[in-house]
Design a protein around this motif. Structure first.
Motif, mmCIF file in Angstrom:
data_model
loop_
_atom_site.group_PDB
_atom_site.id
_atom_site.type_symbol
_atom_site.label_atom_id
_atom_site.label_comp_id
_atom_site.label_asym_id
_atom_site.label_seq_id
_atom_site.Cartn_x
_atom_site.Cartn_y
_atom_site.Cartn_z
ATOM 1 N N PHE A 30 0.831 -1.188 0.000
ATOM 2 C CA PHE A 30 0.000 0.000 0.000
ATOM 3 C C PHE A 30 0.874 1.249 0.000
ATOM 4 C CE2 PHE A 30 1.020 -0.544 4.390
ATOM 5 C CZ PHE A 30 1.060 0.733 4.919
ATOM 6 N N TYR A 31 0.261 2.386 -0.303
ATOM 7 C CA TYR A 31 0.900 3.668 -0.071
ATOM 8 C C TYR A 31 -0.139 4.611 0.503
ATOM 9 C CZ TYR A 31 -0.824 5.474 -4.599
ATOM 10 O OH TYR A 31 -1.588 5.866 -5.645
ATOM 11 N N SER A 32 0.352 5.659 1.163
ATOM 12 C CA SER A 32 -0.555 6.461 1.967
ATOM 13 C C SER A 32 -0.312 7.960 1.830
ATOM 14 C CB SER A 32 -0.404 6.053 3.431
ATOM 15 O OG SER A 32 -1.191 6.868 4.251
ATOM 16 N N TYR A 33 -1.404 8.696 1.741
ATOM 17 C CA TYR A 33 -1.420 10.146 1.855
ATOM 18 C C TYR A 33 -2.371 10.503 2.996
ATOM 19 C CZ TYR A 33 0.995 10.759 -2.601
ATOM 20 O OH TYR A 33 1.913 10.743 -3.604
ATOM 21 N N VAL A 34 -2.276 9.810 4.116
ATOM 22 C CA VAL A 34 -3.167 10.054 5.249
ATOM 23 C C VAL A 34 -2.617 11.157 6.146
ATOM 24 C CG1 VAL A 34 -4.182 9.032 7.322
ATOM 25 C CG2 VAL A 34 -4.162 7.745 5.191
ATOM 26 N N VAL A 53 -9.341 1.891 -1.829
ATOM 27 C CA VAL A 53 -8.992 3.252 -1.431
ATOM 28 C C VAL A 53 -9.687 3.530 -0.105
ATOM 29 C CG1 VAL A 53 -9.081 5.684 -2.056
ATOM 30 C CG2 VAL A 53 -8.793 3.963 -3.844
ATOM 31 N N GLU A 54 -8.899 3.911 0.895
ATOM 32 C CA GLU A 54 -9.420 4.159 2.239
ATOM 33 C C GLU A 54 -9.204 5.624 2.593
ATOM 34 O OE1 GLU A 54 -7.115 1.466 4.586
ATOM 35 O OE2 GLU A 54 -7.972 -0.305 3.625
ATOM 36 N N TYR A 55 -10.184 6.214 3.280
ATOM 37 C CA TYR A 55 -10.137 7.620 3.679
ATOM 38 C C TYR A 55 -10.065 7.727 5.190
ATOM 39 C CZ TYR A 55 -11.562 8.125 -1.102
ATOM 40 O OH TYR A 55 -11.606 8.033 -2.464
ATOM 41 N N PRO A 56 -9.565 8.867 5.708
ATOM 42 C CA PRO A 56 -9.458 9.040 7.161
ATOM 43 C C PRO A 56 -10.781 8.885 7.913
ATOM 44 C CG PRO A 56 -8.175 10.713 6.032
ATOM 45 C CD PRO A 56 -8.956 9.978 4.990
ATOM 46 N N ASP A 57 -11.922 9.110 7.250
ATOM 47 C CA ASP A 57 -13.222 8.950 7.922
ATOM 48 C C ASP A 57 -13.707 7.505 7.900
ATOM 49 O OD1 ASP A 57 -14.036 8.536 5.317
ATOM 50 O OD2 ASP A 57 -15.504 10.146 5.301
ATOM 51 N N TYR A 76 -6.717 13.389 1.177
ATOM 52 C CA TYR A 76 -6.090 12.464 2.119
ATOM 53 C C TYR A 76 -6.659 11.071 1.861
ATOM 54 C CZ TYR A 76 -4.534 16.505 4.831
ATOM 55 O OH TYR A 76 -3.925 17.667 5.236
ATOM 56 N N TYR A 77 -5.812 10.072 1.659
ATOM 57 C CA TYR A 77 -6.266 8.710 1.372
ATOM 58 C C TYR A 77 -5.112 7.742 1.466
ATOM 59 C CZ TYR A 77 -3.992 9.074 -3.149
ATOM 60 O OH TYR A 77 -3.052 9.201 -4.129
ATOM 61 N N SER A 78 -5.420 6.454 1.418
ATOM 62 C CA SER A 78 -4.394 5.422 1.236
ATOM 63 C C SER A 78 -4.954 4.392 0.264
ATOM 64 C CB SER A 78 -4.014 4.772 2.567
ATOM 65 O OG SER A 78 -5.091 4.068 3.111
ATOM 66 N N ILE A 79 -4.058 3.716 -0.423
ATOM 67 C CA ILE A 79 -4.461 2.698 -1.401
ATOM 68 C C ILE A 79 -3.800 1.384 -1.023
ATOM 69 C CG2 ILE A 79 -4.169 1.931 -3.787
ATOM 70 C CD1 ILE A 79 -4.622 4.704 -4.723
#
Length: 82
Positions: A30-34, A53-57, A76-79
């Motif tokens: 994975f990679y993250s922009y959280v 794709v996952e979000y902070p919420d 803001y997300y991570s994949i």
């Protein structure tokens, strides 16, 4: 068609240059922009079987091979590659 939710969504057009960069990700990576938002607009063509794709919420969007995803600057997300 599925799309990523936009923060501050409006009707403005977005223009940007697209460059091709191949990232060789393997399953269960994975990679993250959280913690830091994405710095540039981007397009992603899904070449693997599935991504999550996952979000902070805690919301989640699933994409499949062949999907083209627009990723807006500042999100803001991570994949996760499944």
């Amino acid at each position: 068609m599925r799309q990523l939710p936009f923060e501050n969504e409006n009707n403005d057009l977005v223009f940007f240059r697209a460059y091709g960069v191949i990232h060789r990700w393997t399953r269960r990576t994975f990679y993250s922009y959280v913690s830091v938002p994405r710095g540039l607009h981007g397009l992603m063509l899904v070449l693997c079987d599935h991504i999550r794709v996952e979000y902070p919420d805690d919301s989640v969007v699933l994409f499949d091979k062949g999907d083209l995803i627009y990723i807006p600057k500042g999100i803001y997300y991570s994949i996760r590659f499944l």
